[in-house]
Design a protein around this motif. Sequence first.
Motif, PDB file in Angstrom:
ATOM      1  N   ALA A 183       3.471 -12.797  16.407  1.00 29.56           N
ATOM      2  CA  ALA A 183       2.897 -11.639  15.736  1.00 29.56           C
ATOM      3  C   ALA A 183       1.427 -11.724  15.388  1.00 29.56           C
ATOM      4  O   ALA A 183       1.276 -13.221  13.866  1.00 29.56           O
ATOM      5  N   ASN A 184       0.517 -10.605  15.319  1.00 27.40           N
ATOM      6  CA  ASN A 184      -0.811 -11.337  14.579  1.00 27.40           C
ATOM      7  C   ASN A 184      -0.938  -9.986  13.740  1.00 27.40           C
ATOM      8  O   ASN A 184       0.083  -9.449  13.335  1.00 27.40           O
ATOM      9  N   GLU A 185      -1.622  -9.781  13.167  1.00 27.51           N
ATOM     10  CA  GLU A 185      -2.014  -9.348  11.533  1.00 27.51           C
ATOM     11  C   GLU A 185      -1.619  -7.754  12.216  1.00 27.51           C
ATOM     12  O   GLU A 185      -1.371  -7.587  10.880  1.00 27.51           O
ATOM     13  N   ARG A 186      -1.963  -7.486  12.756  1.00 27.25           N
ATOM     14  CA  ARG A 186      -1.932  -5.978  13.970  1.00 27.25           C
ATOM     15  C   ARG A 186      -0.563  -5.470  13.535  1.00 27.25           C
ATOM     16  O   ARG A 186      -0.152  -4.604  13.246  1.00 27.25           O
ATOM     17  N   GLU A 189       0.780  -5.203   9.925  1.00 30.27           N
ATOM     18  CA  GLU A 189       0.633  -4.171   9.908  1.00 30.27           C
ATOM     19  C   GLU A 189       1.318  -2.943  10.186  1.00 30.27           C
ATOM     20  O   GLU A 189       1.523  -1.771   9.458  1.00 30.27           O
ATOM     21  N   ARG A 190       1.610  -3.343  11.478  1.00 20.90           N
ATOM     22  CA  ARG A 190       2.406  -1.730  12.450  1.00 20.90           C
ATOM     23  C   ARG A 190       4.071  -1.924  11.590  1.00 20.90           C
ATOM     24  O   ARG A 190       4.109  -0.764  11.517  1.00 20.90           O
ATOM     25  N   GLU A 195       8.183   0.526   8.727  1.00 18.80           N
ATOM     26  CA  GLU A 195       9.740   0.360   7.703  1.00 18.80           C
ATOM     27  C   GLU A 195       9.173   1.162   6.162  1.00 18.80           C
ATOM     28  O   GLU A 195      10.204   1.677   5.537  1.00 18.80           O
ATOM     29  N   LEU A 196       8.230   1.008   5.386  1.00 18.87           N
ATOM     30  CA  LEU A 196       7.882   2.292   4.958  1.00 18.87           C
ATOM     31  C   LEU A 196       8.446   3.901   4.892  1.00 18.87           C
ATOM     32  O   LEU A 196       8.329   4.277   4.688  1.00 18.87           O
ATOM     33  N   LYS A 197       7.928   3.931   6.392  1.00 14.11           N
ATOM     34  CA  LYS A 197       8.199   5.433   6.816  1.00 14.11           C
ATOM     35  C   LYS A 197       9.592   5.339   7.396  1.00 14.11           C
ATOM     36  O   LYS A 197      10.100   6.682   6.761  1.00 14.11           O
ATOM     37  N   LEU A 198      10.478   4.500   7.865  1.00 16.89           N
ATOM     38  CA  LEU A 198      12.032   4.762   7.563  1.00 16.89           C
ATOM     39  C   LEU A 198      12.546   5.058   6.278  1.00 16.89           C
ATOM     40  O   LEU A 198      13.226   5.850   6.105  1.00 16.89           O
ATOM     41  N   SER A 199      11.820   3.995   5.303  1.00 15.02           N
ATOM     42  CA  SER A 199      12.649   4.286   4.018  1.00 15.02           C
ATOM     43  C   SER A 199      12.131   4.975   3.404  1.00 15.02           C
ATOM     44  O   SER A 199      12.581   4.961   1.551  1.00 15.02           O
ATOM     45  N   SER A 200      11.477   6.011   3.348  1.00 12.89           N
ATOM     46  CA  SER A 200      10.353   6.808   2.589  1.00 12.89           C
ATOM     47  C   SER A 200       9.779   6.442   0.950  1.00 12.89           C
ATOM     48  O   SER A 200      10.126   7.232   0.264  1.00 12.89           O
ATOM     49  N   ALA A 235      11.312   0.056  20.212  1.00 13.86           N
ATOM     50  CA  ALA A 235      11.913  -0.389  19.538  1.00 13.86           C
ATOM     51  C   ALA A 235      12.223  -1.413  18.132  1.00 13.86           C
ATOM     52  O   ALA A 235      13.208  -1.747  18.238  1.00 13.86           O
ATOM     53  N   GLU A 236      10.965  -2.100  18.369  1.00 11.00           N
ATOM     54  CA  GLU A 236      11.082  -3.143  17.364  1.00 11.00           C
ATOM     55  C   GLU A 236      11.725  -2.963  15.947  1.00 11.00           C
ATOM     56  O   GLU A 236      12.533  -4.236  15.946  1.00 11.00           O
ATOM     57  N   THR A 237      11.746  -2.093  15.240  1.00  8.85           N
ATOM     58  CA  THR A 237      12.530  -2.190  13.652  1.00  8.85           C
ATOM     59  C   THR A 237      14.044  -2.219  14.146  1.00  8.85           C
ATOM     60  O   THR A 237      14.678  -2.859  13.488  1.00  8.85           O
TER      61      THR A 237
END
Length: 674
Positions: A183-186, A189-190, A195-200, A235-237
């Motif tokens: 993984a690179n920094e981008r 960040e993705r 993960e923040l979106k899924l966990s609200s 489907a990374e997450t």
Amino acid sequence: MSKDWPPEFRSRRAIFSAVGGLVFVGLSTRLAELQLFRSAEFREEAEEVQIRLDPAPAPRGVIYDRTGKILAGSKRNFYVTIRPERAASTQAIEATLERLSEIVPISDGRRKSILRDAASKAGFLDILVADDLTWEQFSQVNVLAPELDNSDFLAPVNAEVGELRSYPFLGAFYHTVGYVQKANERDIERVIEEELKLSSIPKDSPDAAAIARQARRLYKHPQMRVGKQGLEYYAETALKGTAGATRAKFNASGRLIAKLDNEGYKPKPGQNQVLTLDAHLQTYAINRFGGEAGSAVMIDVATGEVVMMVSTPSPDPNEFVSGISQTSYDALRNDEKNPLYHKAYDGTYPPGSTFKTIVAAAALESGAMSPDERIRCSGKAWYYTRYYNCWRPQGHGMMNMHDGLKHSCDCYFYACAQRTGIEAIADMAKRFGLGHRYELGITGGRSGIVGNNDWKMKTYNERWYDGDTISAGIGQGYMTASPFQLAVMCARIAGGGTTPPPRLVASGVSVPDPTVIDLGDLKPETLDIVRGGMHGVTSEAGGTAYYYLNGGQVDPNGELPAPYTGCNMAGKSGTAQVRVITAAERDSRGRAISNDKLPWKLRDHAWFIAFAPYDKPRYAVSVLLEHGVSGSGAAAPIARDLLHEALKYDTGAKSPFVPKSGEVASSTPPTEAT
């Protein structure tokens, strides 16, 4: 002057002095014991209290084909790392890499990357030196490790065993399954954003900061990879699972003393994914292309399942997992056959004469043309101050709709398009699946172009001209589509309004596509006439593909061969021009310069769409052969063979494989591979 103390004070002073003396003697004795006699014991204990929790990546979810074959799994990985905080200096790291390079190859680029990471990143994070080692290399590193660990001039290393992503079918699924890489920094960040979106969780909350820290540590782990393309990216997450932790005891110098029990810290494997693709058909298709540049997509008409989607040629994703060399990547990027490009899903091309099926349906539905009305083809037709040529310079004579489709007569469809109008044609094209980017659960995908007046005004600030409609009538001009879209179009021709929307993921992540337009209801005779014309293409003498589908031979008596009955298919050829042919490039009879006299990249693309069996459609396929010149001569035989194999194998007869809950599989050699 002396002072006489009262007797009671003198006795108290004596008591306090005695008690103080005893305390002092006791403390001195204890201090002497701790410092002189037990110092080594406590020094060792002090050095051994450093217990660390390091992130432990979860086993990545397995990706299967519809029959249960592993498309992306894991294999045992021998790797070696270095922890900067355990090195005495940068020179020690450099010397260590020099020693290791005698056992494992370390490129100059990799060496610079390691030194850069050692200087800029947290010292407690392990840096990957090399992975995917052989057993012999791994053994040699283990033999060398104690020497490095006990040297003041070298940096200690760890030789570890883990897992590495593996793709058993090599390049067969590169464009759909994708691949993983460091993984690179981008990338990080993705993942954090997802993960923040899924966990609200709000981005500015303390919990969000904690999630970000955990993600960064996890993706810096030497074993951790991130999806970079295809389903691996989408489907990374779900695929990465839930990380655990490893507990280990280190001394003050950073030397590993012992690995501790990890009960309660075990990772949770990622979610397995099952695709509707069939590995047998996929590898058969790639082998059938024989290294030519092109693509093929096959859809089960009854279910909408995509059973095959290939883009050729294609790279081996295994080369990317540990980092592909710049030389190898440049070779792929500069290859004129463009192996990195997903031609089936990302590629858009003029649909050529395959689009005549849409023009025919629009003409019939609008009442602009009767199926029995005949149009004369002389080899060219005059519209709006200029001639438009037919592909057959001598013309086809009198054509009705069946004959127009069967012979792919351009002049007939010029007339169809002019009478029907672009708005009715564009509307019909969208109902048959063009102009839409299908969400399949993979990266990429393009909507193509279905031109009309609104589109042209928005795009070019110019109105739609009548001459644009003439070009659109034969699938040129402001009309483009991907091989995937033409497969959807063909499936809807074959199955009608009951054909389900296409899907690629049988089980796993949810892949919503709420904006798909349904075909809806058509007049009963519309599809019958279109299908009949397509059957004439393949199975009636004079059909554009008839000769080629029967081996391109005539019998000794000069008779045309019998109709091809191997899979009783119906189809439509197409030729997509890649350049504008000027009048100066045509001879006196209107014929353009021959494709075989042009450079490969200037030759026409070859299309063929087909479904089979004709009387009870089951599978629909689109085939594109880049710069293949002839849809009938080059693409039709491939489509025939793919449909024949699909009907013989009949993969759609069985429901897709269902993996056991929580099952984690290692890659095994496939029964068939490219």
